[in-house]
Motif scaffolding. Sequence first.
Motif, PDB file in Angstrom:
ATOM      1  N   ILE A 375      14.907   4.323  -2.357  1.00 15.44           N
ATOM      2  CA  ILE A 375      13.560   4.661  -1.851  1.00 15.44           C
ATOM      3  C   ILE A 375      12.806   5.458  -2.913  1.00 15.44           C
ATOM      4  CG2 ILE A 375      12.262   5.931  -0.094  1.00 15.44           C
ATOM      5  CD1 ILE A 375      14.751   5.619   1.743  1.00 15.44           C
ATOM      6  N   LEU A 376      11.600   5.003  -3.279  1.00 14.76           N
ATOM      7  CA  LEU A 376      10.799   5.784  -4.231  1.00 14.76           C
ATOM      8  C   LEU A 376       9.503   6.296  -3.616  1.00 14.76           C
ATOM      9  CD1 LEU A 376       8.575   3.532  -4.869  1.00 14.76           C
ATOM     10  CD2 LEU A 376      10.034   2.898  -6.782  1.00 14.76           C
ATOM     11  N   ALA A 377       9.282   6.016  -2.327  1.00 13.91           N
ATOM     12  CA  ALA A 377       8.032   6.371  -1.660  1.00 13.91           C
ATOM     13  C   ALA A 377       8.144   7.720  -0.963  1.00 13.91           C
ATOM     14  CB  ALA A 377       7.679   5.293  -0.637  1.00 13.91           C
ATOM     15  N   MET A 378       7.405   8.702  -1.449  1.00 15.04           N
ATOM     16  CA  MET A 378       7.444  10.028  -0.811  1.00 15.04           C
ATOM     17  C   MET A 378       6.974   9.992   0.659  1.00 15.04           C
ATOM     18  SD  MET A 378       8.891  12.390  -2.630  1.00 15.04           S
ATOM     19  CE  MET A 378       8.259  14.036  -2.266  1.00 15.04           C
ATOM     20  N   PRO A 379       5.978   9.173   1.035  1.00 15.61           N
ATOM     21  CA  PRO A 379       5.600   9.165   2.450  1.00 15.61           C
ATOM     22  C   PRO A 379       6.774   8.821   3.386  1.00 15.61           C
ATOM     23  CG  PRO A 379       3.866   8.170   1.160  1.00 15.61           C
ATOM     24  CD  PRO A 379       5.017   8.399   0.214  1.00 15.61           C
ATOM     25  N   LEU A 380       7.645   7.936   2.957  1.00 17.95           N
ATOM     26  CA  LEU A 380       8.803   7.603   3.796  1.00 17.95           C
ATOM     27  C   LEU A 380       9.782   8.785   3.848  1.00 17.95           C
ATOM     28  CD1 LEU A 380      10.293   5.628   5.574  1.00 17.95           C
ATOM     29  CD2 LEU A 380      11.201   4.517   3.522  1.00 17.95           C
ATOM     30  N   ILE A 381       9.905   9.504   2.749  1.00 18.52           N
ATOM     31  CA  ILE A 381      10.769  10.689   2.736  1.00 18.52           C
ATOM     32  C   ILE A 381      10.237  11.732   3.736  1.00 18.52           C
ATOM     33  CG2 ILE A 381      11.594  12.614   1.294  1.00 18.52           C
ATOM     34  CD1 ILE A 381      12.880   9.831   0.640  1.00 18.52           C
ATOM     35  N   LEU A 382       8.914  11.896   3.792  1.00 17.35           N
ATOM     36  CA  LEU A 382       8.341  12.833   4.764  1.00 17.35           C
ATOM     37  C   LEU A 382       8.659  12.387   6.188  1.00 17.35           C
ATOM     38  CD1 LEU A 382       6.588  13.654   2.197  1.00 17.35           C
ATOM     39  CD2 LEU A 382       4.850  14.311   3.839  1.00 17.35           C
ATOM     40  N   ALA A 383       8.582  11.080   6.423  1.00 16.94           N
ATOM     41  CA  ALA A 383       8.858  10.555   7.768  1.00 16.94           C
ATOM     42  C   ALA A 383      10.299  10.862   8.167  1.00 16.94           C
ATOM     43  CB  ALA A 383       8.603   9.048   7.798  1.00 16.94           C
ATOM     44  N   ILE A 384      11.236  10.622   7.253  1.00 14.06           N
ATOM     45  CA  ILE A 384      12.651  10.880   7.568  1.00 14.06           C
ATOM     46  C   ILE A 384      12.871  12.391   7.761  1.00 14.06           C
ATOM     47  CG2 ILE A 384      15.031  10.573   6.786  1.00 14.06           C
ATOM     48  CD1 ILE A 384      14.046   8.212   5.041  1.00 14.06           C
ATOM     49  N   ALA A 385      12.210  13.180   6.925  1.00 10.13           N
ATOM     50  CA  ALA A 385      12.366  14.644   7.026  1.00 10.13           C
ATOM     51  C   ALA A 385      11.894  15.148   8.391  1.00 10.13           C
ATOM     52  CB  ALA A 385      11.588  15.331   5.909  1.00 10.13           C
ATOM     53  N   GLN A 388      14.349  13.264  11.325  1.00 13.21           N
ATOM     54  CA  GLN A 388      15.794  13.498  11.237  1.00 13.21           C
ATOM     55  C   GLN A 388      16.149  14.953  10.939  1.00 13.21           C
ATOM     56  OE1 GLN A 388      17.707  10.804  12.140  1.00 13.21           O
ATOM     57  NE2 GLN A 388      15.652   9.987  12.450  1.00 13.21           N
ATOM     58  N   MET A 389      15.266  15.688  10.269  1.00 12.28           N
ATOM     59  CA  MET A 389      15.586  17.092   9.943  1.00 12.28           C
ATOM     60  C   MET A 389      14.679  18.054  10.691  1.00 12.28           C
ATOM     61  SD  MET A 389      16.728  17.069   5.934  1.00 12.28           S
ATOM     62  CE  MET A 389      15.078  17.131   5.266  1.00 12.28           C
ATOM     63  N   ARG A 390      13.744  17.502  11.456  1.00 10.05           N
ATOM     64  CA  ARG A 390      12.866  18.323  12.299  1.00 10.05           C
ATOM     65  C   ARG A 390      11.978  19.272  11.515  1.00 10.05           C
ATOM     66  NH1 ARG A 390      12.470  15.828  17.107  1.00 10.05           N
ATOM     67  NH2 ARG A 390      14.403  14.720  17.338  1.00 10.05           N
ATOM     68  N   LEU A 391      11.593  18.895  10.299  1.00 11.98           N
ATOM     69  CA  LEU A 391      10.495  19.626   9.675  1.00 11.98           C
ATOM     70  C   LEU A 391       9.223  19.176  10.367  1.00 11.98           C
ATOM     71  CD1 LEU A 391      11.198  19.552   5.806  1.00 11.98           C
ATOM     72  CD2 LEU A 391      11.802  21.309   7.483  1.00 11.98           C
ATOM     73  N   THR A 392       8.257  20.067  10.525  1.00 13.00           N
ATOM     74  CA  THR A 392       6.974  19.634  11.072  1.00 13.00           C
ATOM     75  C   THR A 392       6.227  18.865   9.971  1.00 13.00           C
ATOM     76  OG1 THR A 392       5.759  21.566  10.332  1.00 13.00           O
ATOM     77  CG2 THR A 392       6.839  21.735  12.490  1.00 13.00           C
ATOM     78  N   PRO A 393       5.232  18.059  10.335  1.00 10.63           N
ATOM     79  CA  PRO A 393       4.461  17.368   9.297  1.00 10.63           C
ATOM     80  C   PRO A 393       3.877  18.328   8.254  1.00 10.63           C
ATOM     81  CG  PRO A 393       4.021  16.367  11.416  1.00 10.63           C
ATOM     82  CD  PRO A 393       4.873  17.593  11.702  1.00 10.63           C
ATOM     83  N   ALA A 394       3.417  19.488   8.691  1.00  9.15           N
ATOM     84  CA  ALA A 394       2.840  20.446   7.728  1.00  9.15           C
ATOM     85  C   ALA A 394       3.920  21.004   6.802  1.00  9.15           C
ATOM     86  CB  ALA A 394       2.144  21.591   8.463  1.00  9.15           C
ATOM     87  N   GLU A 395       5.082  21.340   7.368  1.00  4.84           N
ATOM     88  CA  GLU A 395       6.182  21.848   6.534  1.00  4.84           C
ATOM     89  C   GLU A 395       6.616  20.795   5.523  1.00  4.84           C
ATOM     90  OE1 GLU A 395       8.377  24.913   9.666  1.00  4.84           O
ATOM     91  OE2 GLU A 395       8.924  22.799   9.680  1.00  4.84           O
ATOM     92  N   ALA A 396       6.684  19.549   5.989  1.00  5.57           N
ATOM     93  CA  ALA A 396       7.114  18.469   5.089  1.00  5.57           C
ATOM     94  C   ALA A 396       6.110  18.288   3.947  1.00  5.57           C
ATOM     95  CB  ALA A 396       7.277  17.168   5.883  1.00  5.57           C
ATOM     96  N   LEU A 397       4.813  18.413   4.255  1.00  2.00           N
ATOM     97  CA  LEU A 397       3.804  18.246   3.205  1.00  2.00           C
ATOM     98  C   LEU A 397       3.928  19.359   2.155  1.00  2.00           C
ATOM     99  CD1 LEU A 397       1.450  16.649   2.053  1.00  2.00           C
ATOM    100  CD2 LEU A 397      -0.096  18.035   3.446  1.00  2.00           C
ATOM    101  N   GLY A 441       6.803   3.874   6.835  1.00  2.00           N
ATOM    102  CA  GLY A 441       6.835   2.525   6.290  1.00  2.00           C
ATOM    103  C   GLY A 441       5.477   2.023   5.844  1.00  2.00           C
ATOM    104  N   HIS A 442       4.406   2.678   6.314  1.00  4.38           N
ATOM    105  CA  HIS A 442       3.049   2.297   5.920  1.00  4.38           C
ATOM    106  C   HIS A 442       2.689   3.041   4.632  1.00  4.38           C
ATOM    107  CE1 HIS A 442      -1.293   1.680   6.182  1.00  4.38           C
ATOM    108  NE2 HIS A 442      -1.469   2.970   6.133  1.00  4.38           N
ATOM    109  N   ASN A 443       1.976   2.375   3.737  1.00 10.23           N
ATOM    110  CA  ASN A 443       1.470   3.089   2.563  1.00 10.23           C
ATOM    111  C   ASN A 443       0.109   3.693   2.910  1.00 10.23           C
ATOM    112  OD1 ASN A 443       0.416   4.043   0.182  1.00 10.23           O
ATOM    113  ND2 ASN A 443       1.315   2.419  -1.071  1.00 10.23           N
ATOM    114  N   PRO A 444       0.032   5.029   3.022  1.00 12.37           N
ATOM    115  CA  PRO A 444      -1.198   5.687   3.481  1.00 12.37           C
ATOM    116  C   PRO A 444      -2.190   5.975   2.361  1.00 12.37           C
ATOM    117  CG  PRO A 444       0.483   7.337   3.155  1.00 12.37           C
ATOM    118  CD  PRO A 444       1.111   6.010   2.767  1.00 12.37           C
ATOM    119  N   VAL A 445      -1.925   5.476   1.165  1.00 14.95           N
ATOM    120  CA  VAL A 445      -2.722   5.871  -0.005  1.00 14.95           C
ATOM    121  C   VAL A 445      -3.953   4.980  -0.165  1.00 14.95           C
ATOM    122  CG1 VAL A 445      -2.701   6.007  -2.530  1.00 14.95           C
ATOM    123  CG2 VAL A 445      -0.735   6.825  -1.214  1.00 14.95           C
TER     124      VAL A 445
END
Length: 461
Positions: A375-385, A388-397, A441-445
Amino acid sequence: MKHAHDSHDARDGRRAHDGPLLHLLPGAGDEGGPDLLMTGIGQLCTLHVPELEAAGPRRGTGLGALGLVDGAALAVRNGRVLATGPQSEVLAALAQAAPVGPRTRVVDAGGRAVIPGFVDPHTHAVFGRWRQDEYERRVRGETYLEIAAAGGGINASVRDLRGRDEDELCALAASRLGEMLSWGTTTVEIKSGYGLSPDDEAKMLRAARRAAREAGLDAVLTCLAAHEVPPEYRDRRDQYVQLIVDTILPRVAREGLADRCDVFCEPTVFDLAQSETILRRAAELGLQLTVHADELEPFGGAALAARLGAASADHLIRIDEAGRAALAASSTVAVLLPGTVFTLGLKAYAPARAMVDDGCAVALATDFNPGSCPILAMPLILAIACTQMRLTPAEALTAATLNAAWALGRQDVCGSLAPGKRADFVLLDGPDFRLVPYRAGHNPVAGVFVGGQEIILNPGP
Ligand code: NIG
Ligand code: FE
């Protein structure tokens, strides 16, 4: 206009703001008007919160503070952030100090959100072939370590890389880095570690440097000669440690091939004593330190990283309470790589919530590599974080931008849209940063800007 300071919940990216939301570069009047002015930004996540700036990487509730501004504008001059804030205030301040002129390019964001470019602080982006064969074997039940013991794993990529020349590796890496950029990554760390000989490590690092330049990303390079023991040293492992310390690291430092040194610190790879020997030599040579730590076993790698003043300790799937306490008390950033856990189909992710609650500075990265995480897409890493790890969207960003910049020692250059930093930012295709992890899975860019230069810009809605 509704401003971000109306709401006070740190977890959703909004904090009480005592100070103004307008931020203008000191001395803004000295050099003329902006080169670029982006207006009509529905939601601007600056990640710039002055009262938190002196405290180092973001921890605890600070991790959710995004410096949000609704109805915003962003001005850029000479590749750097000149001003951010509510649009009317930015326009008024510019009219005073640095008026918009004929050479100013104005771009309307059409109500969409803008975030800092992602900083990916852990990748193995230079390699030859993919290893989808091993992926299938894992899906069928073999483990990562079993496959490695049978000649696959890192050494499979080493055999492959040694047979390719620098130009070919550079072309392969440049195309992968270009793909990263299209997912919003503007700064990337790239490790060696598939060469494992002085010449092959040097070849890899030169290819990485050239590839990043060709792709248009900013890169931080790391020598990971201590990624694995190569086959020719299998029965004399300490001699390989000696080769790293006596020959590879001094050459890397002398030729300016890398900025940092990493070690895969695990009982089956480099033990604590070997890791410390390598890291201490690297520090002597002026390289910044980072460690692959506590991935397979709770082994004390995180505590070692903290004790040696490493910039980051990465993976940490099996970190224990002592490791968490050591990181929390240090300036070492905990770089979590949930894409690897996902790809390997493991059940247990790094204990991100406990780490945040203990006060560790948490960052996110892809770990992009041909074995454990393609996986090279950071948006997908944020989704998994988030799921699966319960970071909030703001914390993940925050973890994927500002704290990731801290993990690379680049906090003064990138990771937030503070005045004076390089204008690396992403225009999203929607009005709210939470759409990034939510739409996995969506590219938001919709647009990517590096140093204020447009790399990608799709027309508005
Ligand atoms: O970070 N942990 C060690 N190295 C990589 C795996 C590299 C490979 O399998 O090629 C990782 O997961
Ligand atoms: Fe890695």
